[in-house]
Design an enzyme around this catalytic site. Sequence first.
Site, PDB file in Angstrom:
ATOM      1  N   PHE A 135      40.540  37.895  48.848  1.00 41.05           N
ATOM      2  CA  PHE A 135      41.792  38.572  48.328  1.00 41.05           C
ATOM      3  C   PHE A 135      41.634  39.620  47.806  1.00 41.05           C
ATOM      4  CE2 PHE A 135      45.330  38.754  45.222  1.00 41.05           C
ATOM      5  CZ  PHE A 135      46.377  38.708  46.277  1.00 41.05           C
ATOM      6  N   GLU A 374      44.394  35.766  37.744  1.00 39.12           N
ATOM      7  CA  GLU A 374      45.693  35.266  38.235  1.00 39.12           C
ATOM      8  C   GLU A 374      46.517  35.504  37.322  1.00 39.12           C
ATOM      9  OE1 GLU A 374      46.804  33.730  41.200  1.00 39.12           O
ATOM     10  OE2 GLU A 374      44.729  33.528  42.281  1.00 39.12           O
ATOM     11  N   THR A 376      46.442  36.940  32.988  1.00 42.64           N
ATOM     12  CA  THR A 376      45.754  36.728  32.053  1.00 42.64           C
ATOM     13  C   THR A 376      47.049  35.694  31.294  1.00 42.64           C
ATOM     14  OG1 THR A 376      46.416  38.268  30.631  1.00 42.64           O
ATOM     15  CG2 THR A 376      44.274  38.651  31.587  1.00 42.64           C
TER      16      THR A 376
END
Lengths: 395, 250
Positions: A135, A374, A376
């Site tokens: 991704f 994802e 912080t």
Amino acid sequence: MAAKFQGVDFYQVDGLLSEEERAIRDTVREWVDDNLIPIIGEAYVAGKFPKQLIPGMAELGLFGANLPEAYGCAGLNNIAYGLIMQELERGDSGVRSFASVQGALVMYPIYTFGSEDQKKNWLPQMASGKVIGCFGLTEPDYGSNPAAMITVAKETKDGWVLNGAKMWITNGSTAQAAIIWAKTGALDQPDSIRGFIVPTDSKGFSAKDQKGKLSLRASDTSELVLQDVHVPKDAILPKSGGLKSPLMCLTAARYGIAWGAVGAAMACYDEAVSYAKQRVMFGKPIGGFQLQQARLADMLTEITKAQLLCVQLGRLKDEGKSTPQQVSLAKRNNVSMATDVAREARRLLGANGILAEYQALRHLANLESVYTYEGTHDIHTLILGQEITGLNAFN
Amino acid sequence: MKIAVCIKRVPDSETRVKIATDGKSLDEAGVKFVLNPYDEFAVEEALRRKEQAGSGEVVVVCLGPAAAQETIRTALAMGADRGVLLQADKIPTDPFESAKVIAAELKGSSWDLVLFGRMAIDDYHHQVGPLVAELVDLPCVSAVSHVEIAGTTGVAEREIEGGIEVVDFSLPAVLTTDKGLNEPRYPALKGIMAAKKKPLDVKPVQLGRGALEIVALKPPPERKEGKIVGEGPAAVGELVRLLREEAKVL
Ligand SMILES: Cc1cc2nc3c(=O)[nH]c(=O)nc-3n(C[C@H](O)[C@H](O)[C@H](O)COP(=O)(O)OP(=O)(O)OC[C@H]3O[C@@H](n4cnc5c(N)ncnc54)[C@H](O)[C@@H]3O)c2cc1C
């Protein structure tokens, strides 16, 4: 040899789970004990993702486990999915990351934003581990602020041409397919962000592993370069649109991370308890000293709270009622909690705590990545701050 | 191939068991129960035989309390087709009583194979399989660690003291399975969900008291702490002296 992991369940949280959910958890738990734990220390030190685990994970049905059976997935609910993440991360955050990326960041967007043909083509191959995905959202100059990305996709008469660079991409060098997020309009138009399924053997696509990582070493993290990469028309995810799309993927993955962090914390707590009972200093087990008991009491308290958070969040998600902000709260709390637990466990273990033979420092080092990726910890603080006050503090 | 696999719900060998206040049973509070590990070999073997034959049915039969449905579903999750719970709240100590009700259930159908684990890890009796074989009048090979089946005959290997015994047998037969026979599969997560939908018959059964009674249960005596004499070749002399003079084993 440490005794088999028996779980950490001070509040009978198991009683909140169905028989199937427990059976799934126990199966993955056993698989992790048999296959992951024995090899992970070495893989970590070697700085290699243990690829040999992929077929076993696929056979169990761990990839995209909460997606429907019609596409070759296990069709589980979100609690069961969360429990899988918990057990994988009890083994290692890197291996959990692998599964998170494959399921929540690659299969989920194909399932959510893809055409029926894309779903039929990719999802079964990804569920069976034959195709690994990555991704690509983060860029060298745009981390917390992906809206400002500069990777672009220009439409041609027979497809698209992508140009740009992505950084910190988990599974980047292992993947056969990359979900690349790029702007299809002007650079000041984050609404023009779309997702593309890019085969990694496309001309102009290259992936280079990032060297020198002191965290998440049992996971491949790569830099991707896309130079005039041509993809056909049907490479675009037709239903993706705007930054909201990748953020939805992140919400899906963060949900799993909230559970995963509990797994890492349980592993560290379990190790700390058994060490505290066995290690004798000043004539008695160190667990008999108040300072170490305080450590253990704090760990157990925080783990229990985090477990309850996960179960309730999972039930809400299954009922379609969870919000991204609730997921932020869980990711923020649980990862920070697990990092603290790992650090305290590491310290309780004394010198042994710095060895790869024990788990605590590996988990601690890993969790520093989980703390950062994802969204912080800080970014989740801002998300919650905005939710609470209605005021945006991002910029 | 129609195969019955008889399984038992037992405490996980990793759980720390406590003796109940009556002094003769286990305190089940907080104890995790699992499919008896030796029965896992039996379930796996049945599944492989069926897969090899390309058709057939694997039926798991369990004598146990209502909670043993969970144990049956573990076997269903691995791939067994249906389950039968012979439900009894308390299983008597005497394996013969268990064998009688299991045999009565098995007599209702015809089987190509009936499989048991070599023993249950709770009471270590090693008896139910062979007793059932006798009651249903089928040949039995116990503690099988390797088996080949072709048509209606088979060859089984059992590990005995200092060697391997090779036994020919004819089908239908009862086999009890030992470690080494196979590597039991993990139930796939899809299988766990599918298990919920597979048929599971619950049949209440009455068991006799049997001829055996547990008088008392006691934990094994605590092991005394070991002593490290020293390390390397330098310690050998002292070790030999201690073995001779203190332990008196030389
Ligand atoms: C091991 C690993 C794997 C990863 N895998 C992937 C992946 O598969 N795909 C992918 O796309 N990305 C991945 N990432 C990237 C990750 O999501 C980013 O690192 C993360 O978003 C942070 O971006 P940054 O590193 O550029 O930090 P920055 O955004 O530069 O942040 C630096 C610091 O500033 C703080 N900060 C930033 N903005 C603000 C603000 N407005 N207010 C207050 N503080 C602020 C941050 O909290 C942080 O402390 C991965 C990262 C790591 C470490």
